[in-house]
Design a protein around this motif. Structure first.
Motif: not given
Length: 317
Positions: A131-154
């Protein structure tokens, strides 16, 4: 400068430890009474261990790619051409290629299936850990910068934007967010819903980068950073003034993504319980699971320095 103070560019986190813990904690209060007694009993465990997947990134092979997906690596038609099912994706693209560009929407499905099994088996520790892990992965999927190669503006000269969006802003303003949602709802199609989440995150990604760039180019950009003491460490971070302006430009985006995270975490915990046949969690409420979890994480952490991996680095705050 005072002796004993180290100067850092930032703290390395995904969504931010504060936000991950907050999301798991608030999700508990959306659960029905049949689940809430058990989850409330272990709410501190679920909150504190919400960050375990980030701790494992450099210790566990295959962990790093579970937190993101680089949709732009697949071209403009990524959301239509990528199979929703993991096995179909492996057949079409290959497991190595998928791992290289991230697997978060597929891994959420896998972890949800694991939680359903844990409920069926009435395995207290597994229910809590997953449950703790699943909450983490679901939350990460909601972060816009988790969907791009330019994840840190690099790739656009905006290094540090990842931690700025997901850590600095929630820590400064998250206490003001309206995070009280209705009761958990059953999700008929977890696969479809998590892909819709990733699509919504990716749609928000352009404004995350554009607004920060526009604000940085204003005459007041010299006030972009400040220094703060964090855990007795002098830390260079985005100034409160710059953060407030950026937060206003985003017009509630961080709050919306965080609210959606809490909603989906609660919904999928509930869905897994229903899919398992709604087992009685009462007998599990007083089980001693916390010490087991602590021992497991301690053993994991002991391997960190022995198993340094070549994984995608976490961005600085």
């Amino acid at each position: 400068m005072m002796a004993g103070l180290m100067l850092f560019c930032g703290l390395k986190t995904y969504w931010g430890f504060w936000a991950h813990k907050r999301i798991n904690r608030l999700a508990v209060f959306r659960l029905p009474a049949e689940m809430q007694g058990f989850y409330k009993k272990y709410i501190d465990y679920l909150s504190e261990n919400a960050v375990n997947p980030d701790k494992r990134r450099y210790a566990v092979p295959g962990e790093a790619e579970r937190h993101f997906i680089d949709l732009d690596a697949y071209g403009d038609s990524a959301l239509t051409m990528l199979p929703r099912d993991w096995q179909a994706a492996v057949r079409k693209i290959g497991e190595d290629s998928l791992g290289k560009h991230g697997i978060v929407p597929w891994h959420v499905q896998v972890t949800a299936a694991q939680l359903t099994t844990a409920f069926k088996q009435k395995n207290t520790f597994c229910i809590l850990r997953i449950s703790a892990d699943l909450g983490h992965y679901i939350a990460d999927a909601h972060v816009p910068l988790h969907t791009t190669r330019n994840y840190n503006g690099q790739l656009t000269g905006q290094e540090g934007i990842h931690g700025f969006w997901e850590s600095r802003l929630p820590e400064l303003f998250g206490g003001q967010y309206d995070m009280w949602l209705g009761p958990a709802m059953y999700r008929k199609n977890i696969a479809e819903d998590i892909w819709k989440t990733v699509a919504a995150s990716h749609l928000a990604m352009d404004s995350v980068l554009l607004f920060e760039k526009q604000l940085t180019e204003t005459p007041q950009a010299d006030k972009k950073y400040s220094f703060e003491l964090r855990n007795n460490v002098l830390t260079r971070t985005h100034s409160r003034e710059f953060s407030e302006k950026y937060h206003r430009m985003l017009a509630g985006q961080v709050e919306r993504r965080m609210r959606a995270s809490v909603q989906m975490v609660g919904d999928i915990w509930y869905t897994c319980w229903v899919n398992a046949g709604q087992p009685d969690l009462g007998p599990l409420t007083n089980a001693v699971a916390d010490s087991l979890g602590q021992n497991a994480e301690t053993n994991e952490e002991q391997n960190w320095l022995q198993r340094l991996l070549n994984v995608r680095p976490e961005p600085d705050n």
